[in-house]
Design an enzyme around this catalytic site. Structure first.
Site, short mmCIF file in Angstrom:
data_model
loop_
_atom_site.label_atom_id
_atom_site.label_comp_id
_atom_site.label_asym_id
_atom_site.label_seq_id
_atom_site.Cartn_x
_atom_site.Cartn_y
_atom_site.Cartn_z
CB SER A 62 20.11 3.55 46.39
OG SER A 62 19.11 3.67 47.76
CE LYS A 65 15.55 3.68 45.67
NZ LYS A 65 16.78 3.67 46.64
CB SER A 319 17.63 7.49 46.57
OG SER A 319 18.09 6.11 46.35
#
Length: 474
Positions: A62, A65, A319
């Site tokens: 993640s 992101k 997230s």
């Protein structure tokens, strides 16, 4: 002494351009066997304090992101109400018209009973004011091509909330829920959904004090959910969250419910309109069958969601995979993943990040195809600090021992409340990148990646301990 003995093992074959403090080296040596670690830490002037495998490519999970949200801050108007992203409703035809519920990339449309902002019920009320009977209810997500899952995502994640389908028409995070309540020992628990999925209840109620072993399974493309395992007697009801294969269909299905609640008779089918990925000029498809393209009728009503900045904060703090994927699609003119990545490439070129240092297959980090080097991530972080939007972007990161995905990490350490970073967890991959305040009071920028852990073990404890040690030494 222990650190000096472990150093050759830890760094075997690893490019090291700036050494670790002994305590940090010792911490990383406690990572699971086989772990490959990359770590770069720089001071406020850009000098590298630590550089371990700085140019090797890692699965960032993640941390992906970071790149998507930075591009959003850099290229989208995130500070004003999201006029272009809100859902709309149109009525096509006379008599009992067809209802077209269309999405435009907004991630926050809600049908919750307690909804206050960006509420689907407002569109149902608008239809009820115009007519008391409609035919088909169509979920239209043609604002984006039909790319519901990223390349390289494990298929078994598709049935869960973290891997739900991605659609320009998104409602309630494209998640359906089941509530499981224990009944009597040995008897099936009560399983209640909202009617969208069929339920095969093969679970049992266990004795009071027993372990919870509930599991839910749905094969991709199927509307049958199988619930297995056990839920102990006297346990509070458990809510299971399920991913949705066709979010536009579910949104239309839910909209039909709200229309009926508003006094509108629905006489037709629940169906969808998607746009082909391979050719943007293909006719849209209704229910999987090609239909002729017609000029759209005027919008009856539309919603204006809050500014995207609020959603960017939610995306990084918690997230949120779906929201990140929708942001990626909103970056480019066509709504495609490829166009979104082209914008990310442009932003990273401005940041001085070499193209060979990264590859992304998605916007959230669920893809195992994603790769990035620690130096590339640090370069993005440091460039963003110089941008007008940099402080606002950094404020979307979780804060150690305080909120988001870092709420339970660094508790009781000197970095509690003094580290702001984006987390990342995927199969055999852990990530953490952001800024931290060192013992000297200087702000250090860092990127830490761990890959290749056997049996999907976690390396987060080793990474966290190493960062505490580096902060203490600087």
């Amino acid at each position: 002494m222990m650190g000096s003995l472990l150093l050759p093992l830890l760094l075997a074959g690893a490019p090291v351009e700036a050494p670790l403090p002994p305590a940090a080296m010792e911490a990383l040596a406690k990572a699971p066997p086989g772990t490959r670690i990359g770590l770069v830490v720089v001071d406020p002037e850009g000098g590298e304090i630590v550089a371990l495998r700085p140019d090797e490519r890692f699965v960032p999970a993640s941390n992906t992101k970071l790149f998507t949200t930075a591009a959003a801050f850099a290229t989208l108007n995130v500070a004003t109400p999201d006029v272009s992203g809100g859902a709309t409703v149109r009525l096509e035809g006379q008599g009992t018209p067809t209802v077209i519920l269309a999405g435009h990339g907004d991630a926050r449309l809600s049908s919750a009973p307690d909804c206050r902002v960006d509420c689907l019920a407002e569109l149902a009320t608008a239809v009820a004011r115009r007519t008391r009977a409609v035919g088909d209810v169509v979920g239209d997500d043609t604002a984006f091509p039909d790319e519901r899952w990223p390349k390289g995502m494990s298929w078994n994640n598709m049935s869960g909330a973290y891997g739900t389908g991605i659609s320009a028409l998104t409602l309630d995070d494209n998640v359906a829920t089941l509530t499981v309540t224990p009944t009597a020992p040995g008897a099936p628990p009560r399983v209640v959904g909202d009617g969208y999925y069929r339920i095969d209840n093969a679970a049992t109620t266990g004795a009071a004090g027993g372990a919870r072993t509930l599991s839910v399974e749905r094969m991709p493309g199927s509307d049958l959910v199988r619930v297995t395992g056990s839920l102990a007697l006297a346990t509070a009801p458990v809510v299971l969250r399920l991913g949705v294969d066709d979010p536009a269909h579910r949104a239309a299905w839910r909209f039909a419910q709200l229309l009926r609640a508003a006094g509108v008779t629905v006489t037709g089918r629940i169906t969808v309109r998607h746009r082909s990925l391979t050719d943007a000029d293909d006719p849209v498809r209704r229910g999987g069958r090609p239909v002729a393209v017609v000029a759209p009728v005027p919008v009856l009503a539309s919603l204006t969601p809050p500014p995207l900045a609020e959603d960017l904060r939610e995306t990084n703090k918690t997230s949120q995979n779906l929201h990140a994927e929708l942001l990626l699609r909103r970056l480019g003119p066509s709504g495609s993943v490829a166009d979104g990545h082209a914008v990310v490439d442009t932003v990273l070129a401005r940041a001085g990040v070499p193209r060979a240092t990264y590859d992304f297959a998605d916007g959230a980090g669920m893809s195992n195809y994603n790769r990035v080097t620690p130096r590339a991530t640090v370069a993005l972080l440091r460039w963003a600090e110089t941008q007008p939007w940099g402080a606002a972007w950094l404020a979307t990161f979780p804060v150690a021992a305080t909120d988001g995905t870092l709420a339970r990490r660094f508790v009781g350490t000197p970095l509690a409340g003094r580290l702001m970073a984006k987390t990342g967890t995927l199969n055999a991959a852990n990530a953490l990148a952001g800024t931290m305040i060192a013992a000297s009071g200087r702000m250090l920028t860092f990127a830490a990646y761990a890959n290749d852990m056997a049996d999907d073990a976690s390396a987060t404890a080793a990474i966290d301990a190493a960062l505490v040690a580096i902060a203490a030494a600087n």
